[in-house]
Design a protein around this motif. Structure first.
Motif, PDB file in Angstrom:
ATOM      1  N   ASP A  68      12.971 -16.044  -4.699  1.00  0.00           N
ATOM      2  CA  ASP A  68      13.255 -17.200  -3.593  1.00  0.00           C
ATOM      3  C   ASP A  68      12.777 -16.804  -2.282  1.00  0.00           C
ATOM      4  OD1 ASP A  68      13.868 -19.730  -3.012  1.00  0.00           O
ATOM      5  OD2 ASP A  68      15.949 -19.553  -2.853  1.00  0.00           O
ATOM      6  N   PRO A  69      11.611 -16.180  -2.008  1.00  0.00           N
ATOM      7  CA  PRO A  69      11.366 -16.049  -0.732  1.00  0.00           C
ATOM      8  C   PRO A  69      10.785 -17.196   0.051  1.00  0.00           C
ATOM      9  CG  PRO A  69       9.440 -15.625  -2.156  1.00  0.00           C
ATOM     10  CD  PRO A  69      10.455 -16.424  -3.164  1.00  0.00           C
ATOM     11  N   ALA A  70      11.009 -16.978   1.524  1.00  0.00           N
ATOM     12  CA  ALA A  70      10.557 -17.901   2.363  1.00  0.00           C
ATOM     13  C   ALA A  70       9.055 -17.999   2.145  1.00  0.00           C
ATOM     14  CB  ALA A  70      10.860 -17.706   4.017  1.00  0.00           C
ATOM     15  N   ARG A  71       8.303 -16.790   2.322  1.00  0.00           N
ATOM     16  CA  ARG A  71       6.812 -16.389   1.984  1.00  0.00           C
ATOM     17  C   ARG A  71       6.678 -15.213   1.693  1.00  0.00           C
ATOM     18  NH1 ARG A  71       4.216 -14.230   6.983  1.00  0.00           N
ATOM     19  NH2 ARG A  71       5.837 -13.645   8.487  1.00  0.00           N
ATOM     20  N   VAL A  72       5.503 -14.801   1.109  1.00  0.00           N
ATOM     21  CA  VAL A  72       4.928 -13.552   0.579  1.00  0.00           C
ATOM     22  C   VAL A  72       3.412 -13.567   1.115  1.00  0.00           C
ATOM     23  CG1 VAL A  72       4.487 -12.062  -1.533  1.00  0.00           C
ATOM     24  CG2 VAL A  72       6.687 -13.741  -1.389  1.00  0.00           C
ATOM     25  N   VAL A  73       3.309 -12.321   1.744  1.00  0.00           N
ATOM     26  CA  VAL A  73       1.971 -11.810   2.280  1.00  0.00           C
ATOM     27  C   VAL A  73       1.611 -10.872   1.501  1.00  0.00           C
ATOM     28  CG1 VAL A  73       0.572 -11.035   4.065  1.00  0.00           C
ATOM     29  CG2 VAL A  73       2.181 -12.761   4.417  1.00  0.00           C
ATOM     30  N   GLY A  74       0.588 -10.881   0.761  1.00  0.00           N
ATOM     31  CA  GLY A  74      -0.103  -9.701  -0.093  1.00  0.00           C
ATOM     32  C   GLY A  74      -1.096  -9.029   0.798  1.00  0.00           C
ATOM     33  N   VAL A  75      -1.051  -7.631   0.947  1.00  0.00           N
ATOM     34  CA  VAL A  75      -2.277  -6.808   1.673  1.00  0.00           C
ATOM     35  C   VAL A  75      -2.984  -6.137   0.699  1.00  0.00           C
ATOM     36  CG1 VAL A  75      -2.758  -5.278   3.427  1.00  0.00           C
ATOM     37  CG2 VAL A  75      -0.649  -6.792   3.678  1.00  0.00           C
ATOM     38  N   GLU A  76      -4.313  -6.254   0.510  1.00  0.00           N
ATOM     39  CA  GLU A  76      -5.293  -5.674  -0.413  1.00  0.00           C
ATOM     40  C   GLU A  76      -6.596  -5.560  -0.056  1.00  0.00           C
ATOM     41  OE1 GLU A  76      -6.955  -4.052  -3.549  1.00  0.00           O
ATOM     42  OE2 GLU A  76      -4.767  -4.605  -3.547  1.00  0.00           O
ATOM     43  N   PRO A  77      -7.006  -4.333  -0.097  1.00  0.00           N
ATOM     44  CA  PRO A  77      -8.566  -3.904   0.411  1.00  0.00           C
ATOM     45  C   PRO A  77      -9.688  -4.313  -0.577  1.00  0.00           C
ATOM     46  CG  PRO A  77      -7.230  -1.804  -0.506  1.00  0.00           C
ATOM     47  CD  PRO A  77      -6.265  -3.089  -0.389  1.00  0.00           C
ATOM     48  N   SER A  78      -9.261  -4.736  -1.735  1.00  0.00           N
ATOM     49  CA  SER A  78     -10.464  -4.916  -2.709  1.00  0.00           C
ATOM     50  C   SER A  78     -10.482  -6.309  -2.798  1.00  0.00           C
ATOM     51  CB  SER A  78      -9.965  -4.435  -4.115  1.00  0.00           C
ATOM     52  OG  SER A  78     -10.758  -5.071  -5.031  1.00  0.00           O
ATOM     53  N   ALA A  79     -11.430  -6.935  -2.683  1.00  0.00           N
ATOM     54  CA  ALA A  79     -12.196  -8.313  -2.473  1.00  0.00           C
ATOM     55  C   ALA A  79     -11.720  -9.012  -3.902  1.00  0.00           C
ATOM     56  CB  ALA A  79     -13.344  -8.805  -2.142  1.00  0.00           C
ATOM     57  N   SER A  80     -11.997  -8.343  -5.027  1.00  0.00           N
ATOM     58  CA  SER A  80     -11.979  -9.112  -6.260  1.00  0.00           C
ATOM     59  C   SER A  80     -10.583  -9.083  -6.740  1.00  0.00           C
ATOM     60  CB  SER A  80     -12.977  -8.198  -7.089  1.00  0.00           C
ATOM     61  OG  SER A  80     -12.383  -6.744  -7.414  1.00  0.00           O
ATOM     62  N   PHE A  81      -9.834  -8.019  -6.380  1.00  0.00           N
ATOM     63  CA  PHE A  81      -8.381  -7.908  -6.703  1.00  0.00           C
ATOM     64  C   PHE A  81      -7.544  -9.056  -5.918  1.00  0.00           C
ATOM     65  CE2 PHE A  81      -7.131  -3.428  -8.565  1.00  0.00           C
ATOM     66  CZ  PHE A  81      -8.007  -3.593  -9.522  1.00  0.00           C
ATOM     67  N   ALA A  82      -7.726  -9.164  -4.604  1.00  0.00           N
ATOM     68  CA  ALA A  82      -7.320 -10.249  -3.937  1.00  0.00           C
ATOM     69  C   ALA A  82      -7.574 -11.649  -4.389  1.00  0.00           C
ATOM     70  CB  ALA A  82      -7.837 -10.335  -2.475  1.00  0.00           C
ATOM     71  N   ALA A  83      -8.904 -11.713  -4.865  1.00  0.00           N
ATOM     72  CA  ALA A  83      -9.190 -13.139  -5.346  1.00  0.00           C
ATOM     73  C   ALA A  83      -8.531 -13.263  -6.733  1.00  0.00           C
ATOM     74  CB  ALA A  83     -10.683 -13.200  -5.675  1.00  0.00           C
ATOM     75  N   ALA A  84      -8.109 -12.213  -7.438  1.00  0.00           N
ATOM     76  CA  ALA A  84      -7.336 -12.614  -8.846  1.00  0.00           C
ATOM     77  C   ALA A  84      -5.916 -12.870  -8.382  1.00  0.00           C
ATOM     78  CB  ALA A  84      -7.634 -11.238  -9.459  1.00  0.00           C
ATOM     79  N   ALA A  85      -5.481 -12.161  -7.313  1.00  0.00           N
ATOM     80  CA  ALA A  85      -4.122 -12.459  -6.802  1.00  0.00           C
ATOM     81  C   ALA A  85      -3.700 -13.890  -6.531  1.00  0.00           C
ATOM     82  CB  ALA A  85      -3.775 -11.580  -5.834  1.00  0.00           C
ATOM     83  N   ARG A  86      -4.755 -14.516  -5.697  1.00  0.00           N
ATOM     84  CA  ARG A  86      -4.652 -15.801  -5.105  1.00  0.00           C
ATOM     85  C   ARG A  86      -4.735 -16.516  -6.315  1.00  0.00           C
ATOM     86  NH1 ARG A  86      -8.650 -13.773  -1.354  1.00  0.00           N
ATOM     87  NH2 ARG A  86      -7.687 -13.455   0.581  1.00  0.00           N
ATOM     88  N   ALA A  87      -5.621 -16.526  -7.077  1.00  0.00           N
ATOM     89  CA  ALA A  87      -5.874 -17.310  -8.306  1.00  0.00           C
ATOM     90  C   ALA A  87      -4.739 -17.277  -9.188  1.00  0.00           C
ATOM     91  CB  ALA A  87      -7.207 -16.912  -9.044  1.00  0.00           C
ATOM     92  N   GLY A  88      -3.942 -16.454  -9.194  1.00  0.00           N
ATOM     93  CA  GLY A  88      -2.780 -16.314 -10.410  1.00  0.00           C
ATOM     94  C   GLY A  88      -1.342 -16.934  -9.671  1.00  0.00           C
ATOM     95  N   ALA A  89      -1.372 -17.494  -8.244  1.00  0.00           N
ATOM     96  CA  ALA A  89      -0.409 -18.042  -7.749  1.00  0.00           C
ATOM     97  C   ALA A  89      -0.732 -19.217  -7.066  1.00  0.00           C
ATOM     98  CB  ALA A  89       0.565 -16.902  -6.838  1.00  0.00           C
ATOM     99  N   ASP A  90      -0.438 -20.486  -7.463  1.00  0.00           N
ATOM    100  CA  ASP A  90      -0.707 -21.654  -6.883  1.00  0.00           C
ATOM    101  C   ASP A  90       0.705 -21.992  -6.063  1.00  0.00           C
ATOM    102  OD1 ASP A  90      -1.316 -23.957  -5.976  1.00  0.00           O
ATOM    103  OD2 ASP A  90      -1.391 -25.098  -8.026  1.00  0.00           O
ATOM    104  N   ASP A  91       0.960 -21.340  -5.094  1.00  0.00           N
ATOM    105  CA  ASP A  91       2.098 -21.453  -4.358  1.00  0.00           C
ATOM    106  C   ASP A  91       1.805 -21.286  -2.723  1.00  0.00           C
ATOM    107  OD1 ASP A  91       4.515 -20.976  -3.106  1.00  0.00           O
ATOM    108  OD2 ASP A  91       5.255 -20.205  -4.849  1.00  0.00           O
ATOM    109  N   LEU A  92       2.208 -22.313  -2.058  1.00  0.00           N
ATOM    110  CA  LEU A  92       1.840 -22.369  -0.676  1.00  0.00           C
ATOM    111  C   LEU A  92       2.496 -21.285   0.220  1.00  0.00           C
ATOM    112  CD1 LEU A  92       1.854 -26.298  -0.008  1.00  0.00           C
ATOM    113  CD2 LEU A  92      -0.004 -24.758  -0.137  1.00  0.00           C
TER     114      LEU A  92
END
Length: 263
Positions: free
Chosen positions: A57-81
């Motif tokens: 139950d976080p207020a917000r979560v920021v992921g930090v990731e150097p790999s563009a493909s991993f970052a895209a997969a992380a975004r695609a896996g969470a439909d959460d504002l």
């Protein structure tokens, strides 16, 4: 040989699926209060960040990731504002001083070229009284799927010894982790084992991820000649025990760590 971390389906088959089992256990141990701003350093394909969103139950979560493909997969896996991913590394986090209440990392700290520098940067972006925490695999003993691989590889090839994660990452034990966090100035430092089952349907389910080239052991495996790779495969096939259904039931241990920022 450098460690490759780029192809998210191969990573998921090799380590991601097991990291997703560790994440909820880690968060239960962390026992964080609801709300607050979280940062997941080296979020990869999102195993830990997604679990934070679902269960903490976080207020917000920021992921930090150097790999563009991993970052895209992380975004695609969470439909959460509440979730965003920023490009960056552990040594240079794209965040303000004291921006987060909790900074976490899953299976990252041992891969940071200078872990002390990475922890200092995590501390910088955490508010006073906040928490820095994470987990790493126990490569020396508890991460059985990788331990079995390197034990066989080292028997066949002396050169494999220097690539073995238990040799490369002596940090991944309770005392070195505790000492590192304490030296970095954290208070209330704790280290705790987290065990998860890693059950493979058959030998092919175990072996196939090593052909994906993602991480030290698969990278070594794919660098071998066809003959040497077959020899390694056959040795593992002969050694790994199956149950009556043909499954290979192993376990994986991660060491969780945490410390409080006091400034």
């Amino acid at each position: 040989m450098t460690d490759a971390w780029e192809v998210d389906p191969a990573y998921e088959n090799y380590i991601g699926r097991w990291s997703r089992l560790v994440a909820p256990r880690f968060l239960r141990w962390l026992a964080a209060d609801p709300g607050g701003a979280w940062c997941d350093v080296g979020c990869g394909t999102g195993a830990l960040a997604h679990t934070v969103l679902r269960t903490a139950d976080p207020a917000r979560v920021v992921g930090v990731e150097p790999s563009a493909s991993f970052a895209a997969a992380a975004r695609a896996g969470a439909d959460d504002l509440r979730f965003d991913v920023r490009p960056g590394t552990a040594e240079s986090l794209p965040a303000e001083d004291g921006e987060f209440d909790r900074v976490v990392s899953g299976l990252v700290l041992n891969f940071v070229p200078d872990p002390a520098e990475g922890l200092a940067e995590m501390r910088r972006v955490t508010r006073a009284g906040g928490t820095v925490a994470g987990y790493v695999w126990d490569y020396a003993e508890g991460m059985q799927l990788i331990r079995a691989f390197w034990d066989a590889a080292r028997e066949l090839d002396e050169a494999a010894a220097k690539l073995d994660e238990s040799v490369r990452f002596p940090l991944c034990r309770p005392r070195p982790l505790h000492d590192l966090l304490s030296t970095a100035g954290f208070t209330g430092v704790a280290v705790h084992p987290l065990d998860v089952p890693t059950v493979f349907a058959d030998f092919d389910d175990y072996w196939r991820p090593f052909l994906g080239g993602q991480g030290p052991a698969p990278g070594y495996c794919t660098s071998l000649s066809d003959g040497s790779r077959t020899e390694l495969r056959d040795l593992l096939d002969a050694r790994l025990r199956r149950d009556e259904t043909g499954r290979i039931a192993l376990t994986a241990r991660a060491w969780a760590f945490r410390g409080t920022v006091s400034r």
